[in-house]
Enzyme design. Structure first.
Site, PDB file in Angstrom:
ATOM      1  N   SER A  15       0.809  -1.224   0.000  1.00 45.81           N
ATOM      2  CA  SER A  15       0.000   0.000   0.000  1.00 45.81           C
ATOM      3  C   SER A  15       0.838   1.268   0.000  1.00 45.81           C
ATOM      4  O   SER A  15       0.373   2.322  -0.419  1.00 45.81           O
ATOM      5  CB  SER A  15      -0.942   0.009   1.216  1.00 45.81           C
ATOM      6  OG  SER A  15      -0.197  -0.090   2.412  1.00 45.81           O
ATOM      7  N   ARG A  16       2.082   1.180   0.495  1.00 44.06           N
ATOM      8  CA  ARG A  16       2.901   2.395   0.610  1.00 44.06           C
ATOM      9  C   ARG A  16       4.350   2.090   0.240  1.00 44.06           C
ATOM     10  O   ARG A  16       4.754   0.935   0.189  1.00 44.06           O
ATOM     11  CB  ARG A  16       2.875   2.918   2.051  1.00 44.06           C
ATOM     12  CG  ARG A  16       1.536   3.484   2.468  1.00 44.06           C
ATOM     13  CD  ARG A  16       1.608   4.172   3.830  1.00 44.06           C
ATOM     14  NE  ARG A  16       1.845   3.235   4.908  1.00 44.06           N
ATOM     15  CZ  ARG A  16       2.921   3.230   5.686  1.00 44.06           C
ATOM     16  NH1 ARG A  16       3.857   4.121   5.509  1.00 44.06           N
ATOM     17  NH2 ARG A  16       3.049   2.332   6.632  1.00 44.06           N
ATOM     18  N   TYR A 156      16.241  -5.090  13.622  1.00 47.17           N
ATOM     19  CA  TYR A 156      15.981  -4.926  12.189  1.00 47.17           C
ATOM     20  C   TYR A 156      17.059  -5.657  11.355  1.00 47.17           C
ATOM     21  O   TYR A 156      16.743  -6.402  10.420  1.00 47.17           O
ATOM     22  CB  TYR A 156      15.971  -3.436  11.880  1.00 47.17           C
ATOM     23  CG  TYR A 156      15.653  -3.069  10.457  1.00 47.17           C
ATOM     24  CD1 TYR A 156      14.349  -3.157   9.974  1.00 47.17           C
ATOM     25  CD2 TYR A 156      16.647  -2.611   9.589  1.00 47.17           C
ATOM     26  CE1 TYR A 156      14.055  -2.799   8.662  1.00 47.17           C
ATOM     27  CE2 TYR A 156      16.359  -2.249   8.286  1.00 47.17           C
ATOM     28  CZ  TYR A 156      15.059  -2.341   7.825  1.00 47.17           C
ATOM     29  OH  TYR A 156      14.773  -1.992   6.526  1.00 47.17           O
ATOM     30  N   ALA A 158      18.980  -8.122  12.266  1.00 45.12           N
ATOM     31  CA  ALA A 158      18.845  -9.577  12.414  1.00 45.12           C
ATOM     32  C   ALA A 158      17.737 -10.099  11.505  1.00 45.12           C
ATOM     33  O   ALA A 158      17.891 -11.129  10.831  1.00 45.12           O
ATOM     34  CB  ALA A 158      18.543  -9.931  13.874  1.00 45.12           C
ATOM     35  N   LYS A 160      16.692  -8.753   8.730  1.00 48.11           N
ATOM     36  CA  LYS A 160      17.062  -8.596   7.319  1.00 48.11           C
ATOM     37  C   LYS A 160      18.186  -9.546   6.924  1.00 48.11           C
ATOM     38  O   LYS A 160      18.258  -9.987   5.775  1.00 48.11           O
ATOM     39  CB  LYS A 160      17.440  -7.135   7.048  1.00 48.11           C
ATOM     40  CG  LYS A 160      16.282  -6.153   7.225  1.00 48.11           C
ATOM     41  CD  LYS A 160      15.144  -6.488   6.278  1.00 48.11           C
ATOM     42  CE  LYS A 160      14.031  -5.463   6.274  1.00 48.11           C
ATOM     43  NZ  LYS A 160      12.955  -5.799   5.327  1.00 48.11           N
TER      44      LYS A 160
HETATM   45  P1  NAP Z   1       6.896   1.947   4.445  1.00 47.42           P
HETATM   46  O1  NAP Z   1       6.824   3.115   3.520  1.00 47.42           O
HETATM   47  O2  NAP Z   1       6.848   2.178   5.915  1.00 47.42           O
HETATM   48  O3  NAP Z   1       5.727   0.925   4.018  1.00 47.42           O
HETATM   49  C1  NAP Z   1       5.580  -0.265   4.724  1.00 47.42           C
HETATM   50  C2  NAP Z   1       4.500  -1.114   4.076  1.00 47.42           C
HETATM   51  O4  NAP Z   1       4.453  -2.364   4.779  1.00 47.42           O
HETATM   52  C3  NAP Z   1       3.106  -0.493   4.179  1.00 47.42           C
HETATM   53  O5  NAP Z   1       2.374  -0.851   3.032  1.00 47.42           O
HETATM   54  C4  NAP Z   1       2.527  -1.189   5.421  1.00 47.42           C
HETATM   55  O6  NAP Z   1       1.102  -1.261   5.412  1.00 47.42           O
HETATM   56  C5  NAP Z   1       3.127  -2.569   5.258  1.00 47.42           C
HETATM   57  N1  NAP Z   1       3.170  -3.322   6.505  1.00 47.42           N
HETATM   58  C6  NAP Z   1       3.860  -3.028   7.632  1.00 47.42           C
HETATM   59  N2  NAP Z   1       3.634  -3.973   8.560  1.00 47.42           N
HETATM   60  C7  NAP Z   1       2.808  -4.891   7.997  1.00 47.42           C
HETATM   61  C8  NAP Z   1       2.215  -6.091   8.451  1.00 47.42           C
HETATM   62  N3  NAP Z   1       2.414  -6.574   9.681  1.00 47.42           N
HETATM   63  N4  NAP Z   1       1.403  -6.777   7.604  1.00 47.42           N
HETATM   64  C9  NAP Z   1       1.153  -6.306   6.349  1.00 47.42           C
HETATM   65  N5  NAP Z   1       1.702  -5.185   5.864  1.00 47.42           N
HETATM   66  C10 NAP Z   1       2.506  -4.475   6.684  1.00 47.42           C
HETATM   67  O7  NAP Z   1       8.200   1.074   4.203  1.00 47.42           O
HETATM   68  P2  NAP Z   1       9.237   1.095   2.967  1.00 47.42           P
HETATM   69  O8  NAP Z   1      10.240   2.136   3.245  1.00 47.42           O
HETATM   70  O9  NAP Z   1       8.514   1.068   1.685  1.00 47.42           O
HETATM   71  O10 NAP Z   1       9.953  -0.314   3.192  1.00 47.42           O
HETATM   72  C11 NAP Z   1       9.586  -1.453   2.423  1.00 47.42           C
HETATM   73  C12 NAP Z   1      10.588  -2.558   2.693  1.00 47.42           C
HETATM   74  O11 NAP Z   1      11.882  -2.125   2.292  1.00 47.42           O
HETATM   75  C13 NAP Z   1      10.687  -2.926   4.168  1.00 47.42           C
HETATM   76  O12 NAP Z   1      10.859  -4.318   4.289  1.00 47.42           O
HETATM   77  C14 NAP Z   1      11.921  -2.182   4.614  1.00 47.42           C
HETATM   78  O13 NAP Z   1      12.520  -2.804   5.717  1.00 47.42           O
HETATM   79  C15 NAP Z   1      12.775  -2.259   3.374  1.00 47.42           C
HETATM   80  N6  NAP Z   1      13.794  -1.226   3.305  1.00 47.42           N
HETATM   81  C16 NAP Z   1      13.447   0.093   3.234  1.00 47.42           C
HETATM   82  C17 NAP Z   1      14.449   1.052   3.167  1.00 47.42           C
HETATM   83  C18 NAP Z   1      14.159   2.520   3.079  1.00 47.42           C
HETATM   84  O14 NAP Z   1      15.103   3.303   3.131  1.00 47.42           O
HETATM   85  N7  NAP Z   1      12.921   2.949   2.939  1.00 47.42           N
HETATM   86  C19 NAP Z   1      15.788   0.648   3.190  1.00 47.42           C
HETATM   87  C20 NAP Z   1      16.103  -0.698   3.255  1.00 47.42           C
HETATM   88  C21 NAP Z   1      15.092  -1.633   3.304  1.00 47.42           C
HETATM   89  P3  NAP Z   1       0.214  -0.171   6.247  1.00 47.42           P
HETATM   90  O15 NAP Z   1       0.458   1.156   5.639  1.00 47.42           O
HETATM   91  O16 NAP Z   1      -1.188  -0.635   6.095  1.00 47.42           O
HETATM   92  O17 NAP Z   1       0.729  -0.225   7.664  1.00 47.42           O
END
Ligand code: NAP
Length: 248
Positions: A15-16, A156, A158, A160
């Site tokens: 969703s995001r 986090y 651990a 990943k």
């Molecule tokens: P984000 O913008 O915070 O979005 C998180 C998404 O995950 C949202 O759609 C949220 O849904 C969903 N979500 C969270 N907990 C959930 C659950 N228990 N069940 C189902 N859906 C869940 O995060 P992002 O930055 O896009 O990150 C996406 C992935 O990339 C993550 O695994 C993150 O660790 C990884 N990552 C991100 C970065 C970065 O810099 N952004 C860097 C390295 C890795 P709701 O909105 O409904 O809560």
């Protein structure tokens, strides 16, 4: 996978942020996309509409990735509505940063359950169908923190790092069934997750990034698009860092 047959992909946390861009990109690539989210129903409906306006099909389902039964019913709903799943992307993830000394047990558990169990739950739910059809591509989203570690992110990192070991095992186990499993490990990407960072952390990060900017979620989605497509047909068990050079 590059023919005119309808193809179905699932994305967790669609969703995001990164997951949202992956949904949009896979829909542009010709996939019908089922995605799950935890709470932001409005964002999910907006995304469905956006995909529809672009001539694609997406279905958002509320499901908690930390809960196996919830993920199984998400997968079942997508398969009933769209058809057999041939690509799965696990992007749902959370952070709960704290030095280990101050880490509340609940924050350790929440991060491991969402990030690592979440990847397990989705892969576990789709792998049998992929094995039966002798085809499938899985992309699990890790992080550079899972490769190198990061202070205040022991939970986090651990989770990943666990995703990397999990995905490589999956690649070895299921390669003979025509299934590929790869990992994308982003650095700092502009999403709600990094918007929560303080000014000082952001400045320090920018100084360390060779390209001197944060990445965009579309750039990660582009890599995911490659990894689920036939263009990467001989790539499995690999970890792709997409981090603007922060780790060099
Ligand atoms: P984000 O913008 O915070 O979005 C998180 C998404 O995950 C949202 O759609 C949220 O849904 C969903 N979500 C969270 N907990 C959930 C659950 N228990 N069940 C189902 N859906 C869940 O995060 P992002 O930055 O896009 O990150 C996406 C992935 O990339 C993550 O695994 C993150 O660790 C990884 N990552 C991100 C970065 C970065 O810099 N952004 C860097 C390295 C890795 P709701 O909105 O409904 O809560």
């Amino acid at each position: 996978m590059e023919n005119n047959e309808p193809r179905v992909a699932v994305v967790s946390g669609g969703s995001r942020g990164i997951g949202r861009e992956v949904v949009l990109r896979l829909a542009q690539d010709g996939f019908d996309v089922g995605f799950c989210y935890r709470s932001d129903e409005e964002a999910a409906r907006r995304l469905e509409k956006e995909v529809q306006e672009q001539g694609g099909k997406a279905r958002g389902v509320r499901a908690d990735v930390a809960d196996g039964a919830s993920v199984r019913s998400f997968v079942e709903e997508v398969e009933n509505a769209l058809g057999p799943i041939e690509a799965a992307v696990t992007s749902a993830g959370i952070t709960r940063d704290n030095p280990l000394l101050l880490m509340p047990d609940e924050d350790w558990d929440a991060v491991l359950r969402t990030n690592l169990d979440g990847a397990y739950n989705l892969c576990r739910s789709v792998v049998f169908g992929m094995m039966k059809r002798k085809s499938g591509s899985i992309v699990n989203i890790s992080s550079v923190a899972g490769v190198y570690g990061n202070p205040t992110q022991s939970n986090y990192a651990a989770s990943k790092a666990g995703i990397i070991g999990f995905s490589r095992s999956l690649a070895k186990e299921t390669g003979r069934y025509g299934i590929r499993a790869n990992v994308v490990a982003p650095g700092f990407i502009e999403t709600d997750m990094t918007a929560a960072l303080g000014e000082q952390v952001r400045k320090r990060a920018l100084d360390a990034i060779a390209l001197r900017r944060l990445g965009r979620a579309e750039e990660v989605a582009d890599l995911v698009s490659y990894l689920v497509s036939a263009r990467s047909s001989y790539v499995t068990g690999a970890v792709f860092q997409i981090d603007g050079g922060i780790t060099i």
